[in-house]
Motif scaffolding. Structure first.
Motif, PDB file in Angstrom:
ATOM      1  N   VAL A  37     -15.802  71.655  95.616  1.00 55.86           N
ATOM      2  CA  VAL A  37     -17.753  70.791  95.712  1.00 55.86           C
ATOM      3  C   VAL A  37     -18.219  71.994  95.145  1.00 55.86           C
ATOM      4  O   VAL A  37     -18.786  72.833  95.591  1.00 55.86           O
ATOM      5  CB  VAL A  37     -18.461  70.105  96.637  1.00 55.86           C
ATOM      6  N   SER A  38     -18.823  71.860  94.058  1.00 52.39           N
ATOM      7  CA  SER A  38     -20.217  72.422  93.141  1.00 52.39           C
ATOM      8  C   SER A  38     -21.062  72.039  94.008  1.00 52.39           C
ATOM      9  O   SER A  38     -21.576  71.232  93.516  1.00 52.39           O
ATOM     10  CB  SER A  38     -19.853  72.699  92.261  1.00 52.39           C
ATOM     11  N   ILE A  39     -21.841  72.392  94.412  1.00 50.25           N
ATOM     12  CA  ILE A  39     -23.752  72.428  94.642  1.00 50.25           C
ATOM     13  C   ILE A  39     -25.073  73.094  93.814  1.00 50.25           C
ATOM     14  O   ILE A  39     -24.581  73.972  93.875  1.00 50.25           O
ATOM     15  CB  ILE A  39     -23.105  72.677  96.381  1.00 50.25           C
ATOM     16  N   THR A  40     -25.556  72.178  93.430  1.00 52.89           N
ATOM     17  CA  THR A  40     -26.176  72.906  93.396  1.00 52.89           C
ATOM     18  C   THR A  40     -27.762  73.318  94.375  1.00 52.89           C
ATOM     19  O   THR A  40     -27.910  72.325  95.766  1.00 52.89           O
ATOM     20  CB  THR A  40     -27.650  72.103  91.981  1.00 52.89           C
ATOM     21  N   ILE A  41     -27.905  74.073  94.799  1.00 51.21           N
ATOM     22  CA  ILE A  41     -28.476  74.210  95.764  1.00 51.21           C
ATOM     23  C   ILE A  41     -30.299  74.089  95.572  1.00 51.21           C
ATOM     24  O   ILE A  41     -31.189  75.053  94.476  1.00 51.21           O
ATOM     25  CB  ILE A  41     -29.055  76.060  96.363  1.00 51.21           C
ATOM     26  N   THR A  42     -30.888  73.333  96.460  1.00 51.66           N
ATOM     27  CA  THR A  42     -32.401  73.423  96.767  1.00 51.66           C
ATOM     28  C   THR A  42     -32.883  73.924  97.475  1.00 51.66           C
ATOM     29  O   THR A  42     -34.091  74.060  97.339  1.00 51.66           O
ATOM     30  CB  THR A  42     -32.113  71.314  96.573  1.00 51.66           C
ATOM     31  N   ALA A  72     -28.945  73.842 101.564  1.00 50.01           N
ATOM     32  CA  ALA A  72     -29.149  72.484 101.297  1.00 50.01           C
ATOM     33  C   ALA A  72     -29.153  72.369  99.881  1.00 50.01           C
ATOM     34  O   ALA A  72     -29.629  72.765  99.215  1.00 50.01           O
ATOM     35  CB  ALA A  72     -30.077  72.305 102.306  1.00 50.01           C
ATOM     36  N   GLY A  73     -28.614  71.248  99.180  1.00 49.58           N
ATOM     37  CA  GLY A  73     -28.794  71.066  97.534  1.00 49.58           C
ATOM     38  C   GLY A  73     -27.686  69.404  97.391  1.00 49.58           C
ATOM     39  O   GLY A  73     -27.237  68.807  98.844  1.00 49.58           O
ATOM     40  N   ILE A  74     -27.272  69.318  96.648  1.00 41.28           N
ATOM     41  CA  ILE A  74     -27.122  68.303  95.518  1.00 41.28           C
ATOM     42  C   ILE A  74     -25.785  68.811  94.732  1.00 41.28           C
ATOM     43  O   ILE A  74     -25.323  69.962  94.091  1.00 41.28           O
ATOM     44  CB  ILE A  74     -28.416  67.841  94.483  1.00 41.28           C
ATOM     45  N   VAL A  75     -24.733  67.825  95.027  1.00 38.11           N
ATOM     46  CA  VAL A  75     -23.329  67.773  94.587  1.00 38.11           C
ATOM     47  C   VAL A  75     -23.661  68.026  93.005  1.00 38.11           C
ATOM     48  O   VAL A  75     -24.056  66.653  92.293  1.00 38.11           O
ATOM     49  CB  VAL A  75     -22.065  66.754  95.141  1.00 38.11           C
ATOM     50  N   LYS A  76     -22.824  69.016  92.163  1.00 35.70           N
ATOM     51  CA  LYS A  76     -23.123  69.019  90.746  1.00 35.70           C
ATOM     52  C   LYS A  76     -22.179  68.455  89.839  1.00 35.70           C
ATOM     53  O   LYS A  76     -21.975  67.564  88.988  1.00 35.70           O
ATOM     54  CB  LYS A  76     -23.765  69.846  89.581  1.00 35.70           C
ATOM     55  N   ASN A  77     -20.524  68.835  90.842  1.00 34.02           N
ATOM     56  CA  ASN A  77     -19.366  68.166  90.287  1.00 34.02           C
ATOM     57  C   ASN A  77     -18.709  68.196  91.945  1.00 34.02           C
ATOM     58  O   ASN A  77     -18.287  69.564  92.931  1.00 34.02           O
ATOM     59  CB  ASN A  77     -19.054  69.731  89.677  1.00 34.02           C
ATOM     60  N   VAL A  78     -17.487  67.981  91.605  1.00 33.64           N
ATOM     61  CA  VAL A  78     -16.057  68.036  92.217  1.00 33.64           C
ATOM     62  C   VAL A  78     -14.994  68.729  92.063  1.00 33.64           C
ATOM     63  O   VAL A  78     -14.500  67.697  90.678  1.00 33.64           O
ATOM     64  CB  VAL A  78     -16.199  66.700  93.896  1.00 33.64           C
ATOM     65  N   GLY A  79     -13.821  68.657  92.729  1.00 38.33           N
ATOM     66  CA  GLY A  79     -12.084  68.923  92.237  1.00 38.33           C
ATOM     67  C   GLY A  79     -11.771  67.192  92.130  1.00 38.33           C
ATOM     68  O   GLY A  79     -12.198  66.756  93.122  1.00 38.33           O
ATOM     69  N   ALA A  80     -10.270  67.722  91.626  1.00 37.43           N
ATOM     70  CA  ALA A  80      -9.977  66.067  91.478  1.00 37.43           C
ATOM     71  C   ALA A  80      -9.203  65.617  92.436  1.00 37.43           C
ATOM     72  O   ALA A  80      -9.048  64.558  92.264  1.00 37.43           O
ATOM     73  CB  ALA A  80      -8.644  66.629  90.340  1.00 37.43           C
ATOM     74  N   ASN A  81      -8.669  66.824  93.708  1.00 38.82           N
ATOM     75  CA  ASN A  81      -8.416  66.127  95.133  1.00 38.82           C
ATOM     76  C   ASN A  81      -9.770  65.675  95.850  1.00 38.82           C
ATOM     77  O   ASN A  81      -9.409  65.526  97.482  1.00 38.82           O
ATOM     78  CB  ASN A  81      -7.932  67.593  95.798  1.00 38.82           C
ATOM     79  N   VAL A  82     -11.397  65.933  95.136  1.00 41.62           N
ATOM     80  CA  VAL A  82     -12.002  66.027  96.762  1.00 41.62           C
ATOM     81  C   VAL A  82     -12.116  63.789  96.851  1.00 41.62           C
ATOM     82  O   VAL A  82     -12.702  63.392  96.133  1.00 41.62           O
ATOM     83  CB  VAL A  82     -13.593  66.049  96.400  1.00 41.62           C
ATOM     84  N   ASP A 349     -37.380  77.152  98.860  1.00 43.96           N
ATOM     85  CA  ASP A 349     -37.645  76.464  97.918  1.00 43.96           C
ATOM     86  C   ASP A 349     -37.082  76.679  96.896  1.00 43.96           C
ATOM     87  O   ASP A 349     -37.034  76.990  95.578  1.00 43.96           O
ATOM     88  CB  ASP A 349     -38.954  75.573  97.479  1.00 43.96           C
ATOM     89  N   ILE A 350     -35.333  76.790  96.928  1.00 37.72           N
ATOM     90  CA  ILE A 350     -34.814  77.533  95.026  1.00 37.72           C
ATOM     91  C   ILE A 350     -35.416  76.698  94.364  1.00 37.72           C
ATOM     92  O   ILE A 350     -35.368  77.144  92.965  1.00 37.72           O
ATOM     93  CB  ILE A 350     -33.257  77.825  96.003  1.00 37.72           C
ATOM     94  N   GLU A 351     -34.492  75.395  94.319  1.00 35.89           N
ATOM     95  CA  GLU A 351     -35.314  74.571  93.334  1.00 35.89           C
ATOM     96  C   GLU A 351     -35.984  74.657  92.100  1.00 35.89           C
ATOM     97  O   GLU A 351     -36.156  74.759  91.706  1.00 35.89           O
ATOM     98  CB  GLU A 351     -34.492  73.163  93.973  1.00 35.89           C
TER      99      GLU A 351
END
Length: 355
Positions: A37-42, A72-82, A349-351
């Protein structure tokens, strides 16, 4: 499409040497794998572990070092098996990002105790030989097993400290059955961990007593955090009045302190759990033996229990007391952490600030 993604520049803040001083740093995350899972960190909480490893206090820091394991963050992309996550989901990442997944502890969802050693979120060697880099950065790639769902109605800034401080106290409370309404809990050390122990204790229906060496914390403990009683641990009369009255104690104090006075407040068969890291633990054997008491230790927790803890906080309206800061203030914040000058957790506050 996940495995076809290419690495991209990740912007973070890193320490370059044992001074621990943090400054901007660009690096590449690994390519998104099929189970990742690729996560944008907020947001990312500041833990005392960030002090320890940025300043090489254990002699094993690998520089450049990007700290942060309350993510903590928001999913920006997922792999094929996720299967468990989709783009846009709110997620968290805690103190570890990999384990063997085969030993008895991993099979029991206690990955933090993996017999091969879990892979820590930063300053650890990952499966591909790279050094893990933490949450003081704008995104992270993690195997889905080590990601946690954060309910949409739970603030991401508040969720971050749960991923270390929260699970560190929740885990032993569940293990030692400290969730029985009407029982009594003592909390030593009113910091990032201790204040959450108070909140969990009240949510479990416990009668909570806060111990402190500072009378200045009395009002905060009683009025803000909702403790039932405050005891000045340096006052022998107050301590003696509590003799054999508590079922449980969570000791979150990292500074050196005596143990016998606190153990005397436990009932026969009472349990004391250490979650702080004093330099030594000393007590008279009679404190343990004559009262048939138990003294135990605990770190964070496995994936199943961590998710349970997050869901419990959301269901019961439990929120850490936090001070949200820009990443540009992280050096000052870490210095304040060393002086216990925060109520009760810094969250970056990373975002909003990492550009």
């Amino acid at each position: 499409m996940g495995s076809q993604d290419s690495g991209e520049d990740c912007l973070g803040w890193a320490a370059r040497d044992s001074s621990g001083f943090l400054s901007p740093y660009k690096f590449n995350r690994r390519v998104l794998g099929d189970d990742d899972v690729s996560i944008t960190i907020t947001h990312c909480g500041i833990c005392y572990a960030d002090v320890v490893w940025t300043r090489n206090k254990l002699g094993d820091s690998k520089y450049p070092l990007v700290p942060g394991h309350e993510i903590a963050g928001i999913v920006k992309n997922v792999g094929a098996n996720v299967q468990r996550f989709k783009v846009g989901d709110h997620v968290g990442v805690g103190t570890y990002v990999n384990s063997c997944r085969q030993c008895e502890y991993c099979e029991d969802c206690q990955e933090v105790s993996c017999t091969s050693g879990c892979t820590h979120t930063f300053n650890s060697i990952d499966f591909d030989g790279t050094i893990t880099k933490g949450g003081y950065s704008n995104y992270i790639v993690v195997h889905e097993r080590y990601c946690y769902k954060i309910p949409d109605n739970y603030p991401l800034a508040s969720a971050a400290p749960l991923l270390c401080a929260g699970i560190t106290v929740y885990s032993p409370m569940i293990r030692h059955n400290m969730n029985q309404p009407g029982k009594s809990l003592g909390v030593i050390g009113l910091g990032g961990l201790g204040h959450l122990a108070v909140k969990f204790g009240k949510a479990f229906g416990l009668n909570v007593t806060v111990f402190s060496t500072s009378i200045s914390k009395k009002e905060e403990a009683l009025s803000v955090l909702g403790a039932d009683k405050f005891v000045l641990s340096s006052d022998n009369k107050q301590m003696e009045a509590l003799s054999k009255s508590l079922d449980f104690i969570i000791d979150a104090a990292s500074g050196d302190h005596p143990f016998d006075p606190y153990m005397s407040t436990l009932k026969v068969g009472g349990v004391m759990v250490l979650v702080g890291f004093p330099s030594e633990v000393k007590f008279i054997p009679a404190s343990l033996i004559l009262g048939m008491r138990t003294i135990s230790g605990s770190v964070t927790g496995g994936t199943k229990l961590t998710q349970e803890m997050i869901d419990f906080c959301a269901a019961h309206g439990i929120y850490p007391n936090i001070e949200v800061i820009p990443i540009q203030y992280s050096n000052e914040a870490i210095e304040r952490v060393t002086k216990n000058d925060v109520k009760y957790r810094f969250v970056i506050d990373i975002e909003g600030s990492l550009k």
